[in-house]
Design a protein around this motif. Structure first.
Motif, PDB file in Angstrom:
ATOM      1  N   GLN A 117      65.302  44.975 174.403  1.00 40.28           N
ATOM      2  CA  GLN A 117      66.363  44.497 175.428  1.00 40.28           C
ATOM      3  C   GLN A 117      65.280  43.202 176.050  1.00 40.28           C
ATOM      4  O   GLN A 117      65.936  42.496 176.700  1.00 40.28           O
ATOM      5  CB  GLN A 117      66.458  45.529 176.515  1.00 40.28           C
ATOM      6  N   LYS A 118      64.048  43.293 175.936  1.00 42.08           N
ATOM      7  CA  LYS A 118      63.272  42.486 176.560  1.00 42.08           C
ATOM      8  C   LYS A 118      62.685  41.210 175.537  1.00 42.08           C
ATOM      9  O   LYS A 118      62.367  40.123 176.164  1.00 42.08           O
ATOM     10  CB  LYS A 118      61.768  43.056 177.029  1.00 42.08           C
ATOM     11  N   GLY A 119      62.763  41.438 174.328  1.00 38.67           N
ATOM     12  CA  GLY A 119      62.191  40.280 173.405  1.00 38.67           C
ATOM     13  C   GLY A 119      62.063  40.630 172.061  1.00 38.67           C
ATOM     14  O   GLY A 119      62.524  41.792 171.756  1.00 38.67           O
ATOM     15  N   PHE A 148      69.644  41.511 174.681  1.00 41.93           N
ATOM     16  CA  PHE A 148      68.680  42.083 173.904  1.00 41.93           C
ATOM     17  C   PHE A 148      68.807  41.192 172.559  1.00 41.93           C
ATOM     18  O   PHE A 148      69.616  40.226 172.082  1.00 41.93           O
ATOM     19  CB  PHE A 148      69.771  43.630 173.225  1.00 41.93           C
ATOM     20  N   ALA A 149      67.943  41.379 171.558  1.00 42.80           N
ATOM     21  CA  ALA A 149      67.792  40.867 170.237  1.00 42.80           C
ATOM     22  C   ALA A 149      68.307  41.910 169.265  1.00 42.80           C
ATOM     23  O   ALA A 149      67.832  43.265 169.416  1.00 42.80           O
ATOM     24  CB  ALA A 149      66.352  40.326 169.995  1.00 42.80           C
ATOM     25  N   ARG A 150      68.767  41.513 168.009  1.00 41.54           N
ATOM     26  CA  ARG A 150      69.226  42.395 166.953  1.00 41.54           C
ATOM     27  C   ARG A 150      69.817  41.549 165.825  1.00 41.54           C
ATOM     28  O   ARG A 150      70.385  40.654 165.932  1.00 41.54           O
ATOM     29  CB  ARG A 150      70.311  43.334 167.516  1.00 41.54           C
ATOM     30  N   GLY A 151      69.379  42.001 164.661  1.00 42.90           N
ATOM     31  CA  GLY A 151      69.438  41.439 163.458  1.00 42.90           C
ATOM     32  C   GLY A 151      68.151  40.509 163.040  1.00 42.90           C
ATOM     33  O   GLY A 151      67.880  39.750 163.819  1.00 42.90           O
ATOM     34  N   ILE A 152      67.655  40.990 162.068  1.00 41.83           N
ATOM     35  CA  ILE A 152      66.206  40.610 161.463  1.00 41.83           C
ATOM     36  C   ILE A 152      66.429  40.380 159.939  1.00 41.83           C
ATOM     37  O   ILE A 152      66.857  41.214 159.273  1.00 41.83           O
ATOM     38  CB  ILE A 152      65.157  41.694 161.790  1.00 41.83           C
TER      39      ILE A 152
END
Length: 361
Positions: A117-119, A148-152
């Motif tokens: 959620q932060k980075g 949030f970040a998601r998907g790598i």
């Protein structure tokens, strides 16, 4: 269940019974790996990194603000456990939930990437040293919308791509060693939160496309990576979230909340097959790069395995169902092959504190 090929819908919405005794079964259950905490209900909540020269396999599973890391010997008898906490820089954040953990294998190095959620955090492959931290800017996100970040996924041999809740895809340029990681480009074609990102996994072929990004609305964007990433095409929304996506030998495999998998030709965007693979929401896909085996796991407690191939003469994509496994009373949230051939796979389930492993008969 009968095997089918492309052009027909393949139905596998069977009652949840144990298929391991089936004479056509390809896999059997092996010794499970216990974890220090259970798996959160997240898409693609399992990452696997085989280390062939050391006869080890690394696993990561997310629980709230912690990543469970386990290294297992090839014989399954020896395990080593480690836990990573969500951090902002060097400071632990007890309230920052981790959304995904995945290894990115580049030609020069392997990094473990965490999103939260932060980075975005990047570590050396064993999780021992953080080499990069990228903070998400909450000010750019509308109020009442989650950040949030998601998907790598790795891309182009030197980049790592990470998705965000605002629909942006951040492209990081990764040096061969050290911490001089830079944000090289921001891809802004999506309008909804990124769910998953996939790179081409079939090596040795230079293709016009090598990256696919998916979002909450079901839109897929197909890219060619390079010094400047180029959008090749958009595949329109399917009316439901695309939760997981993979790219193999010019074939896009996309999983949806309907329990269906769609196979697209990456060069044209045309649908090659639609598989009625699960009775409930699919949480995870994986492809064994050396054999083209496709694995899917869903809320219905089933893992399905398919064989993808291309007809050499016509180039037509063909698919055949190979194996069905019921993980009883388990909402599957992660499933991955443990080697490039797909001769073993592992499964995680919501609120389950073990990694269940299966090996080929």
């Amino acid at each position: 269940m009968e095997d089918d090929v492309i052009g027909v819908t393949i139905a596998t919405k069977a009652p949840c019974t144990d298929h391991r005794s089936d004479s056509a079964a390809m896999y059997r259950k092996d010794k499970s790996i216990q974890m220090k905490s259970s798996a959160s209900s997240l898409y693609n909540n399992l990452s696997v990194l085989p280390i062939s020269d050391k006869s080890l396999t690394y696993f990561t599973v997310v629980h709230a603000n912690t990543v469970n890391m386990v290294s297992a010997s090839a014989d399954g008898l020896n395990f080593s456990h480690r836990q990573l906490q969500s951090k902002e820089g060097s400071v632990a954040l007890s309230s920052s939930l981790i959304t995904q953990a995945s290894w990115c294998v580049l030609p020069s190095r392997v990094l473990l990437v965490l999103t939260s959620q932060k980075g975005i955090q990047m570590y050396e492959s064993d999780g021992s040293i953080m080499v990069y931290w990228h903070a998400l800017d909450a000010l750019e996100t509308p109020q009442a919308q989650a950040v949030f970040a998601r998907g790598i996924a790795p891309a182009g041999g030197r980049y790592i791509c990470v998705g965000t809740s605002s629909g942006l895809v951040l492209v990081f340029d990764i040096p061969t060693k050290g911490t001089n990681i830079t944000l090289a480009e921001v891809l802004a074609e999506h309008r909804d939160a990124i769910t998953d990102i996939a790179c081409e996994t079939c090596e040795g072929k230079d293709r016009d496309v090598d990256l696919v990004t998916a979002d909450d609305s079901g839109v897929l964007c197909v890219w060619k990576s390079g010094d400047d990433f180029r959008l090749v095409m958009k595949i329109s929304a399917y009316g439901v979230t695309c939760s997981s996506v993979k790219l193999w030998d010019g074939v896009i495999a996309a999983a949806y909340g309907t329990g269906q998998i769609r196979l697209y030709d990456a060069s044209t965007g045309a649908i090659s097959a639609e598989l009625d693979s699960h009775a409930r929401w699919i949480y995870t896909l994986d492809i064994a790069p050396e054999t083209g085996r496709l694995l899917s796991g869903a809320e219905d407690s089933f893992v399905q395995i398919w064989q993808l191939s291309r007809c050499e003469e016509s180039g037509v994509i063909e698919v055949e169902h190979r194996h069905s496994e019921c993980v009883t009373d388990t909402q599957i949230c992660g499933a991955r092959f443990c080697d490039p051939q797909g001769s073993a796979f592992a499964v995680t389930g919501y609120d389950l504190n073990e990694i269940i492993r299966y090996v080929q008969l």
